[in-house]
Design an enzyme around this catalytic site. Sequence first.
Site, PDB file in Angstrom:
ATOM      1  N   GLU A  45       0.688  -1.323  -0.083  1.00  9.29           N
ATOM      2  CA  GLU A  45       0.106  -0.320  -0.999  1.00  9.29           C
ATOM      3  C   GLU A  45       0.620   1.088  -0.077  1.00  9.29           C
ATOM      4  OE1 GLU A  45      -0.765  -2.537   1.944  1.00  9.29           O
ATOM      5  OE2 GLU A  45      -2.505  -3.002   2.107  1.00  9.29           O
ATOM      6  N   PHE A 101     -11.606  -7.373  13.355  1.00 11.34           N
ATOM      7  CA  PHE A 101     -10.149  -8.276  12.741  1.00 11.34           C
ATOM      8  C   PHE A 101      -9.838  -6.884  12.091  1.00 11.34           C
ATOM      9  CE2 PHE A 101      -8.786  -9.638   8.869  1.00 11.34           C
ATOM     10  CZ  PHE A 101      -7.634 -10.252   9.635  1.00 11.34           C
ATOM     11  N   GLN A 102      -8.849  -6.271  11.477  1.00  7.43           N
ATOM     12  CA  GLN A 102      -8.389  -5.086  10.363  1.00  7.43           C
ATOM     13  C   GLN A 102      -9.062  -3.983  10.602  1.00  7.43           C
ATOM     14  OE1 GLN A 102      -7.931  -6.917   6.159  1.00  7.43           O
ATOM     15  NE2 GLN A 102      -6.063  -7.564   7.088  1.00  7.43           N
ATOM     16  N   LYS A 104     -17.753  -0.700   5.914  1.00  4.95           N
ATOM     17  CA  LYS A 104     -18.317  -1.782   4.783  1.00  4.95           C
ATOM     18  C   LYS A 104     -19.596  -1.918   4.257  1.00  4.95           C
ATOM     19  CE  LYS A 104     -16.744  -6.485   2.853  1.00  4.95           C
ATOM     20  NZ  LYS A 104     -15.999  -8.213   2.908  1.00  4.95           N
ATOM     21  N   MET A 125      24.627   9.232   2.237  1.00  4.03           N
ATOM     22  CA  MET A 125      24.459  10.319   2.586  1.00  4.03           C
ATOM     23  C   MET A 125      24.125  10.503   4.898  1.00  4.03           C
ATOM     24  SD  MET A 125      24.038  13.417   2.023  1.00  4.03           S
ATOM     25  CE  MET A 125      23.254  14.087   0.115  1.00  4.03           C
TER      26      MET A 125
END
Lengths: 186, 584
Positions: B52, B114-115, B164, B482
Amino acid sequence: MNALSLKKGASKKSAYDLKNPLGDTIETHTLTVIVDNEAGVLARVIGLFSGRGYNIDSLTVAETDHEGHLSRVTIVTTGTPAVIEQIKAQLDRMVPIHSVHDLTVEGPSVERELAMLKVTGTGEKRVEAMRLADIFRANVVDTTLESFVFEITGTPEKIDAFIELVRPLGLTDLARTGVAALARGV
Amino acid sequence: MTRQMTGAQIVVQALKDQGVDTVFGYPGGAVLPIYDEIFLQNEIRHIIVRHEQAATHAAEGYARSTGKPGVVLVTSGPGATNAVTGMTDALMDSIPMIVLTGQVPTFMIGNDAFQEADTIGITRPCTKHNWLVKDTDILAETIHQAFHVATSGRPGPVLVDIPKDVQFATGSYTPLNKTKVSHYQPRVKGDIDAITKAVEMLEKAKRPIIYSGGGVINSGVGASQLLRELSDATGAPITSTLMGLGAYPASGKNWLGMLGMHGTYEANMAMHDCDYMLCVGARFDDRITGRTDAFSPNSFKIHIDIDPSSINKIIHVDVPIVGDIGHVLEDMLKIWKSRGRKTNAPAIAKWTAKIDDWRAVECLTYKPSDTVIKPQYALERLEALTKDHDRYITTEVGQHQMWAAQYLSFEGPHRWMTSGGLGTMGYGTPASMGVQIAHPDALVINVAGEASWLMNMQEMGTATQYNLKTKQFILNNERLGMVRQWQELLHGSRYSHSWSESLPDFVKLAEAFGAKGIRCADPADLDDAIMEMLNHDGPVIFDCLVEKHENCFPMIPSGAAHNEMIMGEDKTEDAITGAGGALV
């Protein structure tokens, strides 16, 4: 023209140090902010202050326009003039914020705070507490034989003064609302 | 009568109405209804990434190279948290982006489902604004509002969190033209008195400089045109931040190169000594100013910015102008012309001569080598062999990024897409893919370091899936260059964890992904190898083995002023001392 009025090498301090041309004195300002009363709006305002390291001395919020779903947030904050300007600009660019006013600089305003104090004790101390409440025009809103709850309204300074006087007389509990403020006149 | 649709249909319809052609995303449980609607249509193209974070950077690449907002669709919980870095990156660099996240159903919010994650809470400080939509009837309006906020004023990322059950439920669709006008309407026209003051001072200026930034790019192609006209007509030399490269063409006569920590000597000296500074859409970032109390001590400063909070945040300016760059520059030019196109030409000629002396220092000179590829040489050759192409450059973050800014030249806006404010390693690979999707026939090169590149290398899968012919040009020094440089400058050359162990064989890695791999270690072979990369019609990983201990110069050490640069030949060990060491 030298915006910073500084000689080269005048400071060995960090590159992030802002030599403030507006002055380095810490000032207290009362800001009044009109916001959409939507979920999480207070978290946005508070998150701005904590995320950018600004101070909140007091904060009050409640919906003031039920039809327009607008709330008024009154914030008392401290900082240098440059920081105060930043706070206002940062607030003003937030999407749910409709307006930001600095009552401290935009002409005269009135500020009030409400406090409730529970004083417990008997005898002379109880009488003295009652006398002080009278002088400060505090109301008794609850009493038992051994306690009073006083309600006092006024400027934060007046409330501070009352608290300090009552403290040795048996102050056991204290609640303050924080400042509500409005500009004077039309 | 309003149209009734499911929430998922509303999402897709709203995106179509907003003119979205591409969505970068990754499915999951909480966004399945939306993915089902995407399956059932062909107008919006969905690009499936491998992580993602990459979806957000790809959307940034798309947005930065087109000027249109990038759109991301991810699931709840880990989908949303993985998108946080890209949103923060877009917030720092003012990139318009709309992130749509799935959320657990409204009746499960707060139950540690969940999630489930508090997406709104987590992303509040890394978006311009975000919304949790609990009612399907207001979903369309919220999405239209999200596009408005993302693209108005100072652009930025926004997020719409959609539970949802809201996606499944039926509600009414509010078309774009029926959406109520937002009270969020940032001011675009600058104050005419302030602009007139800026013109008056410009007419008298003996040593003027224009310091431009990413705001010019964001304001649109017209703003870049106006910037060119202003510089060319007045003879004011111009420098730019990392974010603003390309707004003024690198081949233009007044171009000084980039300024700041790794900017050119001439740009920084001119910033220090100027008497008139016109800051156009830049924000006096700490990479630019160096020590603020010694920043351009004798100049009259004007700051044009659409965001009032950028004004006087770091440097106090004499004339602030709040407004859109394009509008303000247009007014500024109009007023300057109407007042008779005056400049202090003799003084500016002397100033230009002085700048030419600084240019003669040739601050980007480096020690060439016959045996090992110098990273600067690699970029010089890349520039020579690609500058006539329809070329877009993305970068990762580190030394290679600064070298790319120094040695590649940009003739127009939207050609240079780099993570400036946040400095996100792993940004470049997915960003290059977003650019390539927006410009399928163009040459898109991601100039990378091997360490940064590894951070999102899984996206090579996306590249081969969509045959995105991006060129991953990796300057491989087997170091976090760097970090290593700062350890040399600040920490007694104790190179704590700043080298790359157990690197993959990049050529085999390319082949494993179905791409082409090229390795080059000899300066004599470099041109042929680059040509081979350019001639391959598909994704390429170019493993360019370069000098391992090259430092990036010139450099303003942290805590120093613009006229205290260290150059390539200076002694560098422990060059950062005192309070400067505490800075980043």
